[in-house]
Design an enzyme around this catalytic site. Structure first.
Site, PDB file in Angstrom:
ATOM      1  CB  SER A  11      -0.891   0.006   1.244  1.00  0.00           C
ATOM      2  OG  SER A  11      -0.089   0.065   2.422  1.00  0.00           O
ATOM      3  N   GLY A  43      -4.469   0.224   6.144  1.00  0.00           N
ATOM      4  CA  GLY A  43      -4.807  -0.145   7.522  1.00  0.00           C
ATOM      5  C   GLY A  43      -6.119   0.371   8.057  1.00  0.00           C
ATOM      6  CB  CYS A  73       0.837  -4.776   2.520  1.00  0.00           C
ATOM      7  SG  CYS A  73      -0.471  -3.864   3.375  1.00  0.00           S
ATOM      8  CG  ASN A  74       2.743  -6.337   8.420  1.00  0.00           C
ATOM      9  OD1 ASN A  74       3.520  -5.563   7.867  1.00  0.00           O
ATOM     10  ND2 ASN A  74       3.147  -7.298   9.224  1.00  0.00           N
ATOM     11  CB  THR A  75      -3.163  -4.048   6.256  1.00  0.00           C
ATOM     12  OG1 THR A  75      -2.637  -3.292   7.356  1.00  0.00           O
ATOM     13  CG2 THR A  75      -4.672  -3.918   6.232  1.00  0.00           C
ATOM     14  CB  CYS A 183       3.114  -1.447   9.375  1.00  0.00           C
ATOM     15  SG  CYS A 183       2.848  -0.454   7.877  1.00  0.00           S
ATOM     16  CB  THR A 184       6.207  -3.529   4.941  1.00  0.00           C
ATOM     17  OG1 THR A 184       5.072  -2.991   4.245  1.00  0.00           O
ATOM     18  CG2 THR A 184       6.038  -5.028   5.105  1.00  0.00           C
ATOM     19  CG  HIS A 185       4.572   2.157   5.148  1.00  0.00           C
ATOM     20  ND1 HIS A 185       3.723   1.228   4.606  1.00  0.00           N
ATOM     21  CD2 HIS A 185       4.563   3.215   4.289  1.00  0.00           C
ATOM     22  CE1 HIS A 185       3.220   1.701   3.472  1.00  0.00           C
ATOM     23  NE2 HIS A 185       3.709   2.904   3.264  1.00  0.00           N
TER      24      HIS A 185
END
Length: 259
Positions: A11, A43, A73-75, A183-185
């Site tokens: 995302s 998210g 993306c975890n979400t 979260c990958t961010h």
């Protein structure tokens, strides 16, 4: 088929933390990266919206010939990967918060998890959390506002620092010794978090584990590229290409694609 690219989507620009780990571990693999920054963050979206966005990204990568897809993306992983695996023949690698290693290594029996609402409210997250949380206190915090700041290039800003101080204080009060980034961010926040948090708190993200899993899946399917020539790296974003290029220190050129 071995020379076909690895597909990665997120995302926005956060999944580049996964891209870098994969590119380092598998330097001869071609990669196509999709940054769906126009729709970031995932998210705070509904489960159905997250699923539809994940389907859109998946089909774009499949149409570009990707041999495996990393849902960076975890979400999206927690809300869509089961559907994707059931409905597409392409192998998928997902991202989950690293609860297991933190739970096994903690000595204070207290760990913190900073993640999006979409990840923390998902059934997959709760299954994983319940599996490894016996005798462990888990302090969950939704990182509201973090992803938009990262997408805007405001990683080392006063606003970001204040958000992180607010979100981590309850964790410090609970005597955590591990902070899991869900979260990958968020790995892009590690330098700032290192300044904010006491030295004894260890920060864990899933990047290297995901890269290793990607390599393992390719090996099992006999899809590793044996060619040692320089591979093609394609980065696509549906927003500002400059931010995507900046986060990767201008090592790669990004292309605008309205997807």
């Amino acid at each position: 088929m071995c020379k076909e690219p690895i597909g990665i989507f997120d995302s926005g620009i956060g999944g580049t933390s996964i891209f870098k780990e994969i590119n380092t571990l598998l330097p001869y693999e071609a990669i196509i990266y999709l940054a769906d920054s126009k729709n970031a963050p995932y998210g705070n979206k509904s489960a159905e919206d997250i699923l539809q966005l994940s389907i859109k990204n998946t089909e774009l990568l499949i149409n570009k010939g990707c041999k495996v897809i990393v849902v960076a993306c975890n979400t999206a992983t927690t809300n869509a990967i089961d559907y994707l695996r059931k409905n597409y023949n392409t192998p998928f690698i997902g991202i989950e918060p690293a609860i297991k290693p933190a739970s096994l290594k903690t000595t204070t029996k207290s760990i913190g998890i900073l993640a999006t609402k979409g990840t923390l409210s998902s059934s997959l997250f709760h299954e994983t959390s319940n599996l490894y949380s016996k005798g462990i206190t888990i302090i969950e915090r939704i990182g509201e506002g973090i992803v938009p700041l990262i997408e805007a290039g405001k990683i080392d800003s006063d606003e970001m620092r204040n958000l992180l101080l607010t979100y981590t204080q309850p964790m410090l009060d609970a005597n955590i010794d591990y902070l899991v980034l869900g979260c990958t961010h968020y790995p892009y926040l590690i330098p700032l978090l290192t300044k904010i948090l006491p030295q004894h708190i260890k920060i864990i993200d899933s990047g290297l584990a995901v890269a290793k899993q990607t390599k393992s899946i390719l090996e099992q399917a006999c899809l590793l590229n044996k060619d040692r020539s320089i591979p093609k790296i394609e980065l696509y974003t549906n927003k500002d290409t400059t931010i995507l290029e900046n986060i990767l220190n201008h090592k790669f050129k990004a292309t605008f694609l309205d997807f």
